[in-house]
Design an enzyme around this catalytic site. Sequence first.
Site, PDB file in Angstrom:
ATOM      1  N   HIS A  57     -25.157  28.152 -34.702  1.00 20.49           N
ATOM      2  CA  HIS A  57     -25.472  29.438 -34.087  1.00 20.49           C
ATOM      3  C   HIS A  57     -25.938  29.192 -32.657  1.00 20.49           C
ATOM      4  CE1 HIS A  57     -29.330  28.116 -35.762  1.00 20.49           C
ATOM      5  NE2 HIS A  57     -29.973  29.021 -35.052  1.00 20.49           N
ATOM      6  N   HIS A  59     -28.823  29.791 -30.873  1.00 22.82           N
ATOM      7  CA  HIS A  59     -30.190  29.573 -30.402  1.00 22.82           C
ATOM      8  C   HIS A  59     -30.312  28.259 -29.625  1.00 22.82           C
ATOM      9  CE1 HIS A  59     -32.102  32.494 -33.555  1.00 22.82           C
ATOM     10  NE2 HIS A  59     -31.601  33.120 -32.508  1.00 22.82           N
ATOM     11  N   ASP A  61     -32.481  25.939 -29.397  1.00 24.98           N
ATOM     12  CA  ASP A  61     -32.905  24.725 -30.098  1.00 24.98           C
ATOM     13  C   ASP A  61     -31.808  24.166 -31.005  1.00 24.98           C
ATOM     14  OD1 ASP A  61     -33.307  26.959 -31.841  1.00 24.98           O
ATOM     15  OD2 ASP A  61     -34.642  25.766 -33.097  1.00 24.98           O
ATOM     16  N   HIS A  62     -30.611  24.745 -30.912  1.00 21.44           N
ATOM     17  CA  HIS A  62     -29.443  24.222 -31.630  1.00 21.44           C
ATOM     18  C   HIS A  62     -28.286  23.912 -30.683  1.00 21.44           C
ATOM     19  CE1 HIS A  62     -30.813  25.098 -35.826  1.00 21.44           C
ATOM     20  NE2 HIS A  62     -31.664  25.809 -35.115  1.00 21.44           N
ATOM     21  N   HIS A 114     -29.764  35.352 -39.899  1.00 23.39           N
ATOM     22  CA  HIS A 114     -30.630  34.749 -38.883  1.00 23.39           C
ATOM     23  C   HIS A 114     -30.148  35.149 -37.489  1.00 23.39           C
ATOM     24  CE1 HIS A 114     -33.405  31.829 -37.229  1.00 23.39           C
ATOM     25  NE2 HIS A 114     -32.425  31.223 -36.587  1.00 23.39           N
ATOM     26  N   ASP A 133     -29.859  27.281 -39.963  1.00 23.06           N
ATOM     27  CA  ASP A 133     -31.075  28.060 -40.215  1.00 23.06           C
ATOM     28  C   ASP A 133     -30.847  29.154 -41.255  1.00 23.06           C
ATOM     29  OD1 ASP A 133     -32.297  26.487 -38.339  1.00 23.06           O
ATOM     30  OD2 ASP A 133     -32.748  28.095 -36.923  1.00 23.06           O
ATOM     31  N   HIS A 171     -34.493  22.499 -40.040  1.00 18.00           N
ATOM     32  CA  HIS A 171     -35.916  22.462 -39.681  1.00 18.00           C
ATOM     33  C   HIS A 171     -36.744  21.925 -40.834  1.00 18.00           C
ATOM     34  CE1 HIS A 171     -35.875  24.875 -35.904  1.00 18.00           C
ATOM     35  NE2 HIS A 171     -34.826  25.463 -36.462  1.00 18.00           N
TER      36      HIS A 171
END
Length: 242
Positions: A57, A59, A61-62, A114, A133, A171
Amino acid sequence: MTLDVRLFPCLSDNYGILIRDRATGWVAAIDTPEVEPYRAEIAASGWNRLDLILNTHWHPDHTQGNAALKAEFGATVIAPQEVARVAEIDRVVGDGDIVELGETRLAVTATPGHTLGHIVYRDAAGGQAFVGDTLFPLGCGRLFEGTAEQMFDSLARLKLWPDDTVLWCAHEYAEANARFALSLDDDPALAAHAETIFSARREDRPTVPTTLAIERRFNPFLTAPDAAEFARHRAAKDGFKG
């Protein structure tokens, strides 16, 4: 199993994941939380290559390591369309598509909730899935864009997989998830499972991967019988302080 998998910490609570097709040696990253841990793990593994970057996805942090790792290793970025808002994509994939990593075929499943465009990758032959996630040990992703109904339906799709499917999550959230699950259920078996999680974290060991059998048994977001109860659990978890 057809894939070798290496899991390593990134940022504050992310996991980096590298996978390698045993037949050909091709290597892929599942998301890119940050660059330096990937460089270090590629070197430490002896694999010394990165052929694909597979985003789940959009975001940051990905995805924030995509550009640097692509430039350094010549990797091809494969991602859902939503990633285009933050990073360049070489190949857009969606529900039902197949990504080939050497001789390993990774099936793409859409799991909105998400984010609206979240996807997961599954090596059905090898019994492993990379779920980003969408799902965590005893938990699921927050609903930043999608609805409870969408996430409930997405988790229902994952529940159709074989129980022995190994789930690689993005995570380390299991301690908080376990405390929430215990607030809902006094099942001694759940308490025993939660203690394995607490013990792992006391020893700084990861709780990832998990299996679908474990999550189907204990995860309150998978055991919820309908979207309404799922939504109540999700709202309660978001405000949970235990």
